[in-house]
Scaffold this motif. Structure first.
Motif, PDB file in Angstrom:
ATOM      1  N   VAL A 178     -16.022 -79.212 -35.021  1.00 18.95           N
ATOM      2  CA  VAL A 178     -16.225 -79.077 -33.581  1.00 18.95           C
ATOM      3  C   VAL A 178     -17.186 -77.927 -33.257  1.00 18.95           C
ATOM      4  CG1 VAL A 178     -15.067 -78.437 -31.415  1.00 18.95           C
ATOM      5  CG2 VAL A 178     -13.997 -80.085 -32.963  1.00 18.95           C
ATOM      6  N   PHE A 179     -18.161 -78.222 -32.409  1.00 18.08           N
ATOM      7  CA  PHE A 179     -19.049 -77.211 -31.832  1.00 18.08           C
ATOM      8  C   PHE A 179     -18.898 -77.295 -30.315  1.00 18.08           C
ATOM      9  CE2 PHE A 179     -20.856 -78.358 -35.890  1.00 18.08           C
ATOM     10  CZ  PHE A 179     -21.305 -77.153 -36.431  1.00 18.08           C
ATOM     11  N   ILE A 180     -18.493 -76.190 -29.696  1.00 16.98           N
ATOM     12  CA  ILE A 180     -18.257 -76.171 -28.252  1.00 16.98           C
ATOM     13  C   ILE A 180     -19.325 -75.323 -27.579  1.00 16.98           C
ATOM     14  CG2 ILE A 180     -16.691 -75.313 -26.456  1.00 16.98           C
ATOM     15  CD1 ILE A 180     -14.431 -76.160 -28.465  1.00 16.98           C
ATOM     16  N   LEU A 181     -19.973 -75.901 -26.588  1.00 17.15           N
ATOM     17  CA  LEU A 181     -20.986 -75.203 -25.794  1.00 17.15           C
ATOM     18  C   LEU A 181     -20.424 -75.020 -24.389  1.00 17.15           C
ATOM     19  CD1 LEU A 181     -22.535 -76.501 -28.205  1.00 17.15           C
ATOM     20  CD2 LEU A 181     -24.471 -76.845 -26.658  1.00 17.15           C
ATOM     21  N   GLN A 182     -20.331 -73.763 -23.947  1.00 15.20           N
ATOM     22  CA  GLN A 182     -19.825 -73.504 -22.600  1.00 15.20           C
ATOM     23  C   GLN A 182     -20.965 -73.670 -21.607  1.00 15.20           C
ATOM     24  OE1 GLN A 182     -16.681 -73.087 -21.862  1.00 15.20           O
ATOM     25  NE2 GLN A 182     -16.925 -72.705 -19.668  1.00 15.20           N
ATOM     26  N   LEU A 183     -20.777 -74.581 -20.632  1.00 16.84           N
ATOM     27  CA  LEU A 183     -21.858 -74.952 -19.718  1.00 16.84           C
ATOM     28  C   LEU A 183     -21.728 -74.299 -18.340  1.00 16.84           C
ATOM     29  CD1 LEU A 183     -21.989 -78.794 -20.513  1.00 16.84           C
ATOM     30  CD2 LEU A 183     -22.982 -76.887 -21.797  1.00 16.84           C
TER      31      LEU A 183
ATOM     32  N   ASP B 119      -7.654 -73.077 -21.401  1.00 17.56           N
ATOM     33  CA  ASP B 119      -7.350 -73.200 -19.978  1.00 17.56           C
ATOM     34  C   ASP B 119      -8.380 -72.429 -19.163  1.00 17.56           C
ATOM     35  OD1 ASP B 119      -6.018 -70.357 -19.056  1.00 17.56           O
ATOM     36  OD2 ASP B 119      -5.597 -70.814 -21.162  1.00 17.56           O
ATOM     37  N   THR B 120      -8.511 -72.815 -17.913  1.00 17.21           N
ATOM     38  CA  THR B 120      -9.358 -72.075 -16.981  1.00 17.21           C
ATOM     39  C   THR B 120      -8.460 -71.127 -16.188  1.00 17.21           C
ATOM     40  OG1 THR B 120     -10.827 -73.987 -16.777  1.00 17.21           O
ATOM     41  CG2 THR B 120     -11.042 -72.254 -15.119  1.00 17.21           C
ATOM     42  N   PRO B 121      -8.664 -69.825 -16.310  1.00 12.97           N
ATOM     43  CA  PRO B 121      -7.788 -68.871 -15.612  1.00 12.97           C
ATOM     44  C   PRO B 121      -7.858 -69.036 -14.097  1.00 12.97           C
ATOM     45  CG  PRO B 121      -9.074 -67.770 -17.315  1.00 12.97           C
ATOM     46  CD  PRO B 121      -9.653 -69.138 -17.172  1.00 12.97           C
ATOM     47  N   ALA B 122      -6.758 -68.691 -13.444  1.00 14.83           N
ATOM     48  CA  ALA B 122      -6.712 -68.717 -11.983  1.00 14.83           C
ATOM     49  C   ALA B 122      -7.681 -67.685 -11.416  1.00 14.83           C
ATOM     50  CB  ALA B 122      -5.291 -68.431 -11.507  1.00 14.83           C
ATOM     51  N   GLY B 123      -8.195 -67.983 -10.240  1.00 17.23           N
ATOM     52  CA  GLY B 123      -9.077 -67.039  -9.569  1.00 17.23           C
ATOM     53  C   GLY B 123     -10.533 -67.147  -9.970  1.00 17.23           C
ATOM     54  N   LEU B 124     -10.841 -68.024 -10.929  1.00 17.39           N
ATOM     55  CA  LEU B 124     -12.232 -68.224 -11.352  1.00 17.39           C
ATOM     56  C   LEU B 124     -12.737 -69.577 -10.870  1.00 17.39           C
ATOM     57  CD1 LEU B 124     -12.103 -66.946 -15.061  1.00 17.39           C
ATOM     58  CD2 LEU B 124     -12.740 -65.678 -12.998  1.00 17.39           C
ATOM     59  N   ALA B 125     -14.029 -69.789 -11.029  1.00 10.39           N
ATOM     60  CA  ALA B 125     -14.599 -71.104 -10.729  1.00 10.39           C
ATOM     61  C   ALA B 125     -14.168 -72.087 -11.818  1.00 10.39           C
ATOM     62  CB  ALA B 125     -16.123 -71.003 -10.669  1.00 10.39           C
ATOM     63  N   HIS B 126     -14.434 -73.352 -11.602  1.00 10.59           N
ATOM     64  CA  HIS B 126     -14.093 -74.359 -12.614  1.00 10.59           C
ATOM     65  C   HIS B 126     -14.903 -74.112 -13.893  1.00 10.59           C
ATOM     66  CE1 HIS B 126     -17.785 -76.278 -10.957  1.00 10.59           C
ATOM     67  NE2 HIS B 126     -17.918 -76.714 -12.189  1.00 10.59           N
ATOM     68  N   SER B 127     -14.400 -74.668 -14.990  1.00 13.96           N
ATOM     69  CA  SER B 127     -15.068 -74.549 -16.287  1.00 13.96           C
ATOM     70  C   SER B 127     -15.567 -75.911 -16.739  1.00 13.96           C
ATOM     71  CB  SER B 127     -14.104 -73.997 -17.342  1.00 13.96           C
ATOM     72  OG  SER B 127     -14.580 -74.239 -18.656  1.00 13.96           O
ATOM     73  N   THR B 128     -16.767 -75.937 -17.299  1.00 14.44           N
ATOM     74  CA  THR B 128     -17.304 -77.143 -17.924  1.00 14.44           C
ATOM     75  C   THR B 128     -17.780 -76.792 -19.322  1.00 14.44           C
ATOM     76  OG1 THR B 128     -18.088 -77.987 -15.788  1.00 14.44           O
ATOM     77  CG2 THR B 128     -18.993 -79.014 -17.768  1.00 14.44           C
ATOM     78  N   HIS B 129     -17.303 -77.534 -20.309  1.00 13.20           N
ATOM     79  CA  HIS B 129     -17.850 -77.370 -21.656  1.00 13.20           C
ATOM     80  C   HIS B 129     -18.060 -78.734 -22.295  1.00 13.20           C
ATOM     81  CE1 HIS B 129     -13.563 -77.679 -23.118  1.00 13.20           C
ATOM     82  NE2 HIS B 129     -14.153 -78.274 -24.145  1.00 13.20           N
ATOM     83  N   VAL B 130     -18.959 -78.784 -23.254  1.00 11.83           N
ATOM     84  CA  VAL B 130     -19.172 -80.009 -24.029  1.00 11.83           C
ATOM     85  C   VAL B 130     -18.732 -79.739 -25.457  1.00 11.83           C
ATOM     86  CG1 VAL B 130     -21.616 -79.467 -24.555  1.00 11.83           C
ATOM     87  CG2 VAL B 130     -20.806 -81.828 -24.700  1.00 11.83           C
ATOM     88  N   THR B 131     -17.946 -80.658 -25.976  1.00 15.17           N
ATOM     89  CA  THR B 131     -17.502 -80.602 -27.366  1.00 15.17           C
ATOM     90  C   THR B 131     -18.359 -81.560 -28.176  1.00 15.17           C
ATOM     91  OG1 THR B 131     -15.217 -80.036 -26.796  1.00 15.17           O
ATOM     92  CG2 THR B 131     -15.583 -81.047 -28.929  1.00 15.17           C
ATOM     93  N   ILE B 132     -19.139 -81.031 -29.090  1.00 11.47           N
ATOM     94  CA  ILE B 132     -19.974 -81.840 -29.978  1.00 11.47           C
ATOM     95  C   ILE B 132     -19.273 -81.897 -31.332  1.00 11.47           C
ATOM     96  CG2 ILE B 132     -22.207 -81.986 -31.154  1.00 11.47           C
ATOM     97  CD1 ILE B 132     -23.460 -80.608 -28.747  1.00 11.47           C
TER      98      ILE B 132
END
Length: 465
Positions: A185-190, A243-256
């Motif tokens: 797995v390679f995860i890129l935080q977008l 998980d995406t912590p409370a109080g932050l914007a949404h998270s998007t990542h792609v799992t390659i």
């Protein structure tokens, strides 16, 4: 200078450690990825870690975290997929289950919130905002050109299928329970930030996906936040949750992901049938019948076990002197299901021959070499008793990007050519030469030479130089 974290598994009762961290200097230009070749793409993807270091210290061994403070790279990663892209994608006809999943982790279990039929953006957004559900988009490289470009190069680099999934998780939520996968797995935080926890594997280099209970996995050995531009790698079998912590914007990542069913065990299973078939042609002992009622026995008999051990030694001895490994399924499966070469235009160069027609006095060279496999197999059109070996060339130039990694077996077909075994040396000349004169090919007649290169040219596999 790069900072090394403490190695995994020190045995000390300390808090979770980050993985090895690297600071990436800001790269020039709009993209930090180098698409000149498959190897240059991978090198730029894991920069500043060197490829040699990666495969020596991390690949199939332990996680690697690369944290970067690079606005240009973060912007590029952010362009690969955004939450807002779902609106235009849904207008093209996306379906629950096939293209998109909506889910949430509740009390350590995955709760699927899919509707029936076609997915509509407003409904997805409603579940995302009100139910704090994670949206999982399957194989976005089917629609996002830059992911196609990245994954096509990675398939060339690894020689293995490379899939991807996008996960979009709102603040204060988690999409999946702790689990491990059967892929590298390679995860890129977008977009946004995501909180990750990694645990020691219970099944190293696992061959299947499995959910793990919180009480079974213990404390995380690595815990950290991923930010836009960061990259995380971990081997198959690594237990993880995010998980995406409370109080932050949404998270998007792609799992390659890659290397599913691509182990030595898989390769052995793939090659041994051809090896047995060839050896049985020459060794009468392999053609003698098994003892009567052997198949009715509850346990293997000593005689049968001893005989099988002897046959395996015979096969091992034969394998030592063999150069042509017969791969009956893995090569075909890879080439048949992989992405076609990336094309910024209409892809005409992949389906219509271009340039001059090859003649006897032409000099030709192979093109799209990373998308072609050459293998020797028994003739598929003959019965077992009369099968002769043939040279098969399979390629992915005409593969469908839209069905990549979607399991559409009924829509998949082979693309390629078949030649007599006598053509093998000439084909190897073309494969191993930067360019070669047609008249120098190791074939008996000029007609055979011209026919061979014309067949390859018609499939867009060679060009006249």
């Amino acid at each position: 200078m790069p900072k090394k974290a403490k190695p995994t598994g020190s045995g000390k009762e300390e808090g979770p450690a980050p993985c090895k961290q690297m600071k990436l200097e800001a790269a020039g230009g709009p993209s930090a990825l180098n698409f000149d070749s498959p190897s240059s793409l991978f090198e730029s993807l894991i920069s500043p870690i060197k490829t040699e270091t990666f495969f020596k210290e991390f690949w199939e061994q332990k996680p690697l975290l690369i944290q970067r403070d690079d606005p240009a790279l973060a912007t590029y990663y952010g362009s690969l997929f955004k939450l807002t892209d779902l609106k235009s994608l849904c207008s093209r006809g996306m379906y629950y289950g096939r293209d998109v999943n909506v889910c949430r982790c509740v009390n350590g279990k995955k709760k699927v919130l899919n509707k029936d039929g076609k997915a509509h953006f407003l409904q997805l957004r409603k579940d995302f905002d009100q139910k704090r559900a994670t949206i999982q988009f399957h194989q976005p490289q089917r629609f996002k050109d830059e992911l196609w470009r990245i994954q096509e190069k990675l398939e060339c680099y690894f020689g293995s299928l490379v899939g991807s999934n996008v996960y979009i998780t709102p603040a204060g939520s988690q999409g999946l329970p702790p689990h491990y996968d059967d892929v590298e797995v390679f995860i890129l935080q977008l977009e946004g930030e995501k909180h990750w926890r990694l645990y020691h594997p219970t099944v190293p280099l696992a061959r299947e996906y499995s959910v793990e209970a919180e009480e079974r996995i213990g404390r995380p050995v690595h815990e950290f936040m991923l930010k836009p531009g960061d990259l995380l790698y971990f081997p198959r079998g690594t237990i993880h949750q995010a998980d995406t912590p409370a109080g932050l914007a949404h998270s998007t990542h792609v799992t390659i992901s890659t290397y599913q069913n691509n182990s030595w065990g898989d390769f052995l299973l793939d090659t041994i049938s051809g090896l047995v078939f060839d050896t049985a042609k020459e060794d009468v002992e392999l053609r003698t019948g098994i003892p009567r009622q052997l198949l009715l026995q509850v346990e293997s008999t000593t005689v049968a076990t001893r005989r099988l051990s002897g046959f395996l030694r015979t096969l091992a001895d034969r394998l030592e002197g063999t150069k042509e490994l017969l791969s009956s399924d893995m090569k075909k499966d890879f080439i048949m299901h992989r992405l076609p070469p990336y094309s910024a235009g209409d892809g005409a160069e992949l389906s219509t021959p271009g340039g001059k027609l090859p003649r006897l006095d032409s000099v030709v060279r192979l093109q799209f070499k990373d998308h072609i496999v050459l293998t020797v197999l028994p003739d598929q059109d003959q019965s077992d008793e009369t099968q002769e070996k043939m040279v098969y060339i399979y390629h992915s130039l005409k593969n469908s990007r839209e069905t990549h990694m979607m399991g559409n077996e009924e829509e998949t077909e082979f693309h390629g050519l078949r030649f007599p075994l006598s053509h093998l040396d000439a084909l190897k000349q073309i494969w191993n030469s930067p360019a070669i004169s047609v008249k120098d090919l190791k074939l008996t007649t000029d007609e055979e030479k011209e026919s061979l290169v014309l067949s390859l040219w018609t499939e867009c596999l060679i060009q006249v130089v």
